[in-house]
Design a protein around this motif. Structure first.
Motif, PDB file in Angstrom:
ATOM      1  N   UNK A   1       2.393  -0.680 -13.847  1.00 41.43           N
ATOM      2  CA  UNK A   1       3.516  -1.511 -13.414  1.00 41.43           C
ATOM      3  C   UNK A   1       3.841  -1.259 -11.942  1.00 41.43           C
ATOM      4  N   UNK A   2       3.670  -0.028 -11.488  1.00 43.00           N
ATOM      5  CA  UNK A   2       3.886   0.279 -10.071  1.00 43.00           C
ATOM      6  C   UNK A   2       2.839  -0.416  -9.209  1.00 43.00           C
ATOM      7  N   UNK A   3       1.594  -0.373  -9.635  1.00 43.10           N
ATOM      8  CA  UNK A   3       0.507  -0.965  -8.857  1.00 43.10           C
ATOM      9  C   UNK A   3       0.637  -2.479  -8.783  1.00 43.10           C
ATOM     10  N   UNK A   4       1.079  -3.106  -9.874  1.00 44.79           N
ATOM     11  CA  UNK A   4       1.184  -4.568  -9.909  1.00 44.79           C
ATOM     12  C   UNK A   4       2.496  -5.080  -9.327  1.00 44.79           C
ATOM     13  N   UNK A   5       3.380  -4.181  -8.884  1.00 48.53           N
ATOM     14  CA  UNK A   5       4.634  -4.603  -8.274  1.00 48.53           C
ATOM     15  C   UNK A   5       5.723  -4.946  -9.270  1.00 48.53           C
ATOM     16  N   UNK A   6       5.519  -4.630 -10.555  1.00 47.87           N
ATOM     17  CA  UNK A   6       6.539  -4.885 -11.565  1.00 47.87           C
ATOM     18  C   UNK A   6       7.605  -3.798 -11.574  1.00 47.87           C
ATOM     19  N   UNK A   7       7.327  -2.714 -10.876  1.00 48.57           N
ATOM     20  CA  UNK A   7       8.273  -1.618 -10.749  1.00 48.57           C
ATOM     21  C   UNK A   7       8.091  -0.986  -9.378  1.00 48.57           C
ATOM     22  N   UNK A   8       9.060  -0.213  -8.949  1.00 46.13           N
ATOM     23  CA  UNK A   8       9.019   0.381  -7.612  1.00 46.13           C
ATOM     24  C   UNK A   8       8.954   1.902  -7.706  1.00 46.13           C
ATOM     25  N   UNK A   9       8.126   2.518  -6.857  1.00 42.09           N
ATOM     26  CA  UNK A   9       7.973   3.975  -6.927  1.00 42.09           C
ATOM     27  C   UNK A   9       9.203   4.723  -6.428  1.00 42.09           C
ATOM     28  N   UNK A  10       9.352   5.930  -6.954  1.00 43.88           N
ATOM     29  CA  UNK A  10      10.393   6.834  -6.467  1.00 43.88           C
ATOM     30  C   UNK A  10       9.890   7.656  -5.289  1.00 43.88           C
ATOM     31  N   UNK A  11       8.574   7.764  -5.172  1.00 44.84           N
ATOM     32  CA  UNK A  11       7.979   8.516  -4.071  1.00 44.84           C
ATOM     33  C   UNK A  11       6.494   8.243  -3.978  1.00 44.84           C
ATOM     34  N   UNK A  12       5.893   8.660  -2.870  1.00 41.83           N
ATOM     35  CA  UNK A  12       4.468   8.449  -2.670  1.00 41.83           C
ATOM     36  C   UNK A  12       4.165   7.046  -2.174  1.00 41.83           C
ATOM     37  N   UNK A  13       2.883   6.697  -2.170  1.00 42.48           N
ATOM     38  CA  UNK A  13       2.479   5.398  -1.621  1.00 42.48           C
ATOM     39  C   UNK A  13       1.331   4.797  -2.421  1.00 42.48           C
ATOM     40  N   UNK A  14       1.183   3.473  -2.267  1.00 45.02           N
ATOM     41  CA  UNK A  14       0.119   2.714  -2.914  1.00 45.02           C
ATOM     42  C   UNK A  14      -0.654   1.964  -1.836  1.00 45.02           C
ATOM     43  N   UNK A  15      -1.969   2.008  -1.923  1.00 41.24           N
ATOM     44  CA  UNK A  15      -2.829   1.251  -1.006  1.00 41.24           C
ATOM     45  C   UNK A  15      -3.746   0.363  -1.831  1.00 41.24           C
ATOM     46  N   UNK A  16      -3.702  -0.954  -1.570  1.00 39.72           N
ATOM     47  CA  UNK A  16      -4.546  -1.909  -2.276  1.00 39.72           C
ATOM     48  C   UNK A  16      -5.348  -2.703  -1.250  1.00 39.72           C
ATOM     49  N   UNK A  17      -6.650  -2.775  -1.435  1.00 42.82           N
ATOM     50  CA  UNK A  17      -7.549  -3.455  -0.486  1.00 42.82           C
ATOM     51  C   UNK A  17      -7.354  -2.920   0.937  1.00 42.82           C
ATOM     52  N   UNK A  18      -7.051  -1.629   1.033  1.00 38.16           N
ATOM     53  CA  UNK A  18      -6.966  -0.985   2.341  1.00 38.16           C
ATOM     54  C   UNK A  18      -5.639  -1.138   3.059  1.00 38.16           C
ATOM     55  N   UNK A  19      -4.635  -1.765   2.441  1.00 39.61           N
ATOM     56  CA  UNK A  19      -3.327  -1.929   3.089  1.00 39.61           C
ATOM     57  C   UNK A  19      -2.240  -1.246   2.256  1.00 39.61           C
ATOM     58  N   UNK A  20      -1.207  -0.767   2.950  1.00 43.03           N
ATOM     59  CA  UNK A  20      -0.124  -0.083   2.237  1.00 43.03           C
ATOM     60  C   UNK A  20       1.267  -0.470   2.729  1.00 43.03           C
ATOM     61  N   UNK A  21       1.354  -1.486   3.606  1.00 40.70           N
ATOM     62  CA  UNK A  21       2.676  -1.949   4.043  1.00 40.70           C
ATOM     63  C   UNK A  21       3.254  -2.873   2.978  1.00 40.70           C
ATOM     64  N   UNK A  22       4.562  -3.067   3.021  1.00 37.82           N
ATOM     65  CA  UNK A  22       5.213  -3.900   2.001  1.00 37.82           C
ATOM     66  C   UNK A  22       4.654  -5.321   2.014  1.00 37.82           C
ATOM     67  N   UNK A  23       4.536  -5.902   3.202  1.00 39.10           N
ATOM     68  CA  UNK A  23       3.993  -7.263   3.311  1.00 39.10           C
ATOM     69  C   UNK A  23       2.537  -7.293   2.885  1.00 39.10           C
ATOM     70  N   UNK A  24       1.782  -6.289   3.319  1.00 36.47           N
ATOM     71  CA  UNK A  24       0.371  -6.220   2.963  1.00 36.47           C
ATOM     72  C   UNK A  24       0.155  -6.085   1.464  1.00 36.47           C
TER      73      UNK A  24
END
Length: 307
Positions: free
Chosen positions: A49-72
């Protein structure tokens, strides 16, 4: 372009005082079928759910297709398809009508994607049959068709075989393999049954109590589970020579810790031990090792394999 479809760094999700996901670092390469395994409640669904954007993390980061910004990440998530928990289906509609609703919701132009998705999951000939009259396997395949509408590059499936009969499981497994081989689709699939994923996945991540315990490839898993004689002699190099020349086998490995893993002659321990001893070697250890898939999972998490 990054070779990684998904990477997380110290990803954490906390509910009150409970860490459902606890500093997880996961890496999925392009073309992988990544089997994400853990007991019920281990944190699998929360992470998805965190990876698919259905929930938001409390800490750490996610990178998908090489991007990790909110817009990306928002843009990257549009290149994904997912079935999390139960597929969102309209029971009084046909399969085609369901996909038309989801196509409009996702803003996908043209209707050709509907025929493509229905063909892929082998539901093109269901006609006017309402979804409420579908078998569970057909509903699961329709949910997968919804996820495939946008022709995603990355597919996430959360416990997709839950409730399926053996035939339904085989059909779904074959479809995922087909999508991976023919379309190069990268797949993240969660389950609490290692033996189920073993027939499908190329890479594995084992999660327990919110923590990623181990990541390993299929070949590494096979090596850990393969039955073998574990031998320790006072001279490993000489032991290897004896196995090659006297036992006439090359089906063994000398491990970094000096132990020899012999993968045949499992039922002829006497001949192996006598030959080594007669060659002047001192046997310090000799045992039969190797786990079943379920017992390996149990050993890794330190408990029973099923919750």
């Amino acid at each position: 372009m990054s070779e990684y479809i998904l990477r997380t760094h110290e990803l954490t999700k906390t509910y009150k005082n409970h860490k459902a996901v606890d500093k997880v670092n996961i890496s999925i390469k392009k073309g992988d079928i990544y089997g994400f395994i853990g007991q019920n409640g281990a944190g699998k669904s929360t992470l998805l759910r965190l990876v698919t954007g259905l929930n938001f993390p409390s800490g750490g980061s996610i990178e998908i297709f090489g991007v990790n910004t909110e817009t990306g990440l928002n843009d990257a998530q549009k290149r994904m398809g997912a079935v999390i928990e139960n597929p969102a289906l309209f029971l009084n509609m046909t399969a085609r009508q369901n996909l038309e609703v989801h196509r409009l919701q996702k803003g996908i132009p043209g209707k050709s994607c509907i025929d493509d998705a229905l063909s892929l999951v082998e539901l093109k000939n269901t006609g006017n049959k309402k979804v409420k009259n579908f078998s569970l396997g057909m509903k699961q395949r329709l949910g997968l068709a919804v996820a495939l509408l946008s022709d995603p590059e990355f597919l996430i499936l959360d416990e997709p075989t839950n409730g399926l009969d053996p035939i339904g499981i085989v059909e779904l497994r074959d479809l995922i393999k087909k999508l991976n081989h023919e379309r190069g689709l990268t797949v993240l699939i969660s389950s609490h049954i290692l033996s189920e994923l073993y027939q499908l996945a190329t890479t594995y991540g084992i999660i327990h109590n919110g923590q990623l315990i181990e990541e390993l490839s299929l070949s590494e898993l096979d090596e850990k589970c393969q039955q073998h004689l574990k031998i320790k002699v006072d001279n490993a190099n000489k032991g290897a020579t004896v196995l090659e020349e006297m036992i006439q086998t090359a089906n063994f490995e000398v491990m970094p810790d000096g132990y020899i893993h012999l993968y045949n002659h499992l039922n002829d321990v006497y001949t192996v031990s006598k030959t080594l001893t007669d060659s002047g070697l001192v046997i310090e250890h000799l045992s039969q090792n190797g786990d079943s898939l379920e017992s390996y999972f149990s050993k890794v998490i330190g408990g029973e394999p099923h919750a």
